[in-house]
Design an enzyme around this catalytic site. Structure first.
Site, PDB file in Angstrom:
ATOM      1  N   PRO A   1       0.795  -1.220   0.000  1.00  0.00           N
ATOM      2  CA  PRO A   1       0.000   0.000   0.000  1.00  0.00           C
ATOM      3  C   PRO A   1       0.832   1.277   0.000  1.00  0.00           C
ATOM      4  O   PRO A   1       1.862   1.367   0.656  1.00  0.00           O
ATOM      5  CB  PRO A   1      -0.836  -0.108   1.275  1.00  0.00           C
ATOM      6  CG  PRO A   1      -0.144  -1.097   2.127  1.00  0.00           C
ATOM      7  CD  PRO A   1       0.561  -2.031   1.195  1.00  0.00           C
ATOM      8  N   ASN A   2       0.344   2.215  -0.774  1.00  0.00           N
ATOM      9  CA  ASN A   2       0.875   3.578  -0.904  1.00  0.00           C
ATOM     10  C   ASN A   2       2.190   3.667  -1.656  1.00  0.00           C
ATOM     11  O   ASN A   2       2.668   4.771  -1.914  1.00  0.00           O
ATOM     12  CB  ASN A   2       0.991   4.260   0.464  1.00  0.00           C
ATOM     13  CG  ASN A   2      -0.351   4.359   1.141  1.00  0.00           C
ATOM     14  OD1 ASN A   2      -1.317   4.821   0.536  1.00  0.00           O
ATOM     15  ND2 ASN A   2      -0.445   3.895   2.378  1.00  0.00           N
TER      16      ASN A   2
ATOM     17  N   ARG B   1       4.848  10.982  -2.635  1.00  0.00           N
ATOM     18  CA  ARG B   1       4.575  10.785  -1.219  1.00  0.00           C
ATOM     19  C   ARG B   1       5.815  11.071  -0.379  1.00  0.00           C
ATOM     20  O   ARG B   1       6.850  10.440  -0.568  1.00  0.00           O
ATOM     21  CB  ARG B   1       4.147   9.326  -1.015  1.00  0.00           C
ATOM     22  CG  ARG B   1       3.983   8.930   0.414  1.00  0.00           C
ATOM     23  CD  ARG B   1       3.730   7.430   0.525  1.00  0.00           C
ATOM     24  NE  ARG B   1       3.639   7.062   1.917  1.00  0.00           N
ATOM     25  CZ  ARG B   1       3.893   5.865   2.392  1.00  0.00           C
ATOM     26  NH1 ARG B   1       4.247   4.903   1.566  1.00  0.00           N
ATOM     27  NH2 ARG B   1       3.795   5.609   3.667  1.00  0.00           N
TER      28      ARG B   1
ATOM     29  N   ASN C   1       8.063  -5.433  -0.467  1.00  0.00           N
ATOM     30  CA  ASN C   1       7.887  -4.278   0.404  1.00  0.00           C
ATOM     31  C   ASN C   1       6.406  -4.231   0.714  1.00  0.00           C
ATOM     32  O   ASN C   1       5.611  -3.748  -0.089  1.00  0.00           O
ATOM     33  CB  ASN C   1       8.353  -2.988  -0.270  1.00  0.00           C
ATOM     34  CG  ASN C   1       8.287  -1.796   0.668  1.00  0.00           C
ATOM     35  OD1 ASN C   1       7.568  -1.814   1.655  1.00  0.00           O
ATOM     36  ND2 ASN C   1       9.020  -0.751   0.338  1.00  0.00           N
TER      37      ASN C   1
ATOM     38  N   GLU D   1      12.324  -9.259   2.620  1.00  0.00           N
ATOM     39  CA  GLU D   1      11.553  -8.085   3.046  1.00  0.00           C
ATOM     40  C   GLU D   1      12.404  -6.842   2.842  1.00  0.00           C
ATOM     41  O   GLU D   1      13.557  -6.806   3.272  1.00  0.00           O
ATOM     42  CB  GLU D   1      11.181  -8.236   4.521  1.00  0.00           C
ATOM     43  CG  GLU D   1      10.472  -7.042   5.125  1.00  0.00           C
ATOM     44  CD  GLU D   1      10.247  -7.188   6.628  1.00  0.00           C
ATOM     45  OE1 GLU D   1       9.939  -6.164   7.249  1.00  0.00           O
ATOM     46  OE2 GLU D   1      10.382  -8.301   7.184  1.00  0.00           O
TER      47      GLU D   1
ATOM     48  N   ARG E   1      11.950   5.266  12.825  1.00  0.00           N
ATOM     49  CA  ARG E   1      10.663   5.949  12.656  1.00  0.00           C
ATOM     50  C   ARG E   1       9.749   5.675  13.842  1.00  0.00           C
ATOM     51  O   ARG E   1      10.203   5.294  14.910  1.00  0.00           O
ATOM     52  CB  ARG E   1      10.053   5.523  11.320  1.00  0.00           C
ATOM     53  CG  ARG E   1      10.949   5.963  10.146  1.00  0.00           C
ATOM     54  CD  ARG E   1      10.368   5.702   8.812  1.00  0.00           C
ATOM     55  NE  ARG E   1       9.135   6.455   8.632  1.00  0.00           N
ATOM     56  CZ  ARG E   1       8.262   6.200   7.673  1.00  0.00           C
ATOM     57  NH1 ARG E   1       8.478   5.204   6.814  1.00  0.00           N
ATOM     58  NH2 ARG E   1       7.165   6.923   7.552  1.00  0.00           N
TER      59      ARG E   1
ATOM     60  N   ALA F   1       2.783  -0.741   5.035  1.00  0.00           N
ATOM     61  CA  ALA F   1       2.204  -0.774   6.383  1.00  0.00           C
ATOM     62  C   ALA F   1       1.709  -2.165   6.786  1.00  0.00           C
ATOM     63  O   ALA F   1       1.626  -2.472   7.974  1.00  0.00           O
ATOM     64  CB  ALA F   1       1.070   0.242   6.486  1.00  0.00           C
TER      65      ALA F   1
ATOM     66  N   HIS G   1      12.446  -2.345   2.859  1.00  0.00           N
ATOM     67  CA  HIS G   1      11.834  -1.054   3.186  1.00  0.00           C
ATOM     68  C   HIS G   1      12.760   0.035   2.684  1.00  0.00           C
ATOM     69  O   HIS G   1      13.982  -0.084   2.812  1.00  0.00           O
ATOM     70  CB  HIS G   1      11.616  -0.908   4.690  1.00  0.00           C
ATOM     71  CG  HIS G   1      10.723  -1.956   5.240  1.00  0.00           C
ATOM     72  ND1 HIS G   1       9.356  -1.907   5.080  1.00  0.00           N
ATOM     73  CD2 HIS G   1      10.990  -3.101   5.900  1.00  0.00           C
ATOM     74  CE1 HIS G   1       8.823  -2.982   5.645  1.00  0.00           C
ATOM     75  NE2 HIS G   1       9.801  -3.727   6.128  1.00  0.00           N
TER      76      HIS G   1
ATOM     77  N   TYR H   1      10.908   9.097   1.207  1.00  0.00           N
ATOM     78  CA  TYR H   1      10.866   8.105   0.134  1.00  0.00           C
ATOM     79  C   TYR H   1      11.545   8.544  -1.164  1.00  0.00           C
ATOM     80  O   TYR H   1      11.615   7.764  -2.106  1.00  0.00           O
ATOM     81  CB  TYR H   1       9.413   7.712  -0.156  1.00  0.00           C
ATOM     82  CG  TYR H   1       8.741   7.085   1.038  1.00  0.00           C
ATOM     83  CD1 TYR H   1       9.051   5.797   1.437  1.00  0.00           C
ATOM     84  CD2 TYR H   1       7.814   7.801   1.792  1.00  0.00           C
ATOM     85  CE1 TYR H   1       8.450   5.220   2.543  1.00  0.00           C
ATOM     86  CE2 TYR H   1       7.203   7.232   2.902  1.00  0.00           C
ATOM     87  CZ  TYR H   1       7.527   5.941   3.271  1.00  0.00           C
ATOM     88  OH  TYR H   1       6.933   5.383   4.363  1.00  0.00           O
TER      89      TYR H   1
END
Length: 143
Positions: free
Chosen positions: A9-10, A17, A71, A95, A104, A74, A97, A22
């Site tokens: 998502p996103n 964004r 990735n 995985e 964060r 969330a 990111h 990012y």
């Protein structure tokens, strides 16, 4: 070698964004750089904002490819369903990111999917994807 890159998502909003976190590049432009850097590897890309569609895609391809670079966005911090899907696949999943999730918000410090994955790469911007591809290449050479 075949590798499927899956973004959650996103991540369709990369380049727009929160560029301070990012960056300014879209994933599609970065994907072309990856394809140029790895001409002998078949790199496919999929993005969805829907958890079930991410699971469907992993189940669709996970038996016919050498690895998945995931990735989960969330969903990393919420999805036991993604964890269970990853564990059911015969291919390796890395995985990734873009940001260092450990620097964060506290809720980003826990991943439900890490324990099902070959490894985790975070905090290197879009280069996290290249590092994941390198990890999958090295794993396949070691076998």
């Amino acid at each position: 070698m075949k590798i499927q890159i899956i973004n959650g998502p996103n991540l369709n909003m990369l380049g727009k964004r929160e560029p301070g976190i990012y960056g300014n590049s879209t994933f599609e432009s970065y994907l072309q750089l990856l394809k140029n850097a790895y001409p002998d590897i078949e790199l496919d890309y999929y993005q969805s904002n829907v958890e079930g569609l991410l699971i469907d895609k992993m189940q669709e391809v996970g038996y016919d490819i050498d690895g998945i670079v995931l990735n989960a966005g969330a969903y990393t911090h919420t999805s036991i369903a993604l964890h269970d899907c990853i564990r059911s696949l015969p291919c390796d999943v890395v995985e990734v990111h873009i940001s260092n999730v450990n620097k964060r918000e506290d809720f980003r410090h826990h991943s439900f999917i890490s324990s099902a994955c070959l490894g985790v790469i975070c905090g290197f911007g879009l280069d996290s994807y290249r590092l994941a591809i390198e990890a999958l290449i090295q794993k396949s050479k070691a076998q």
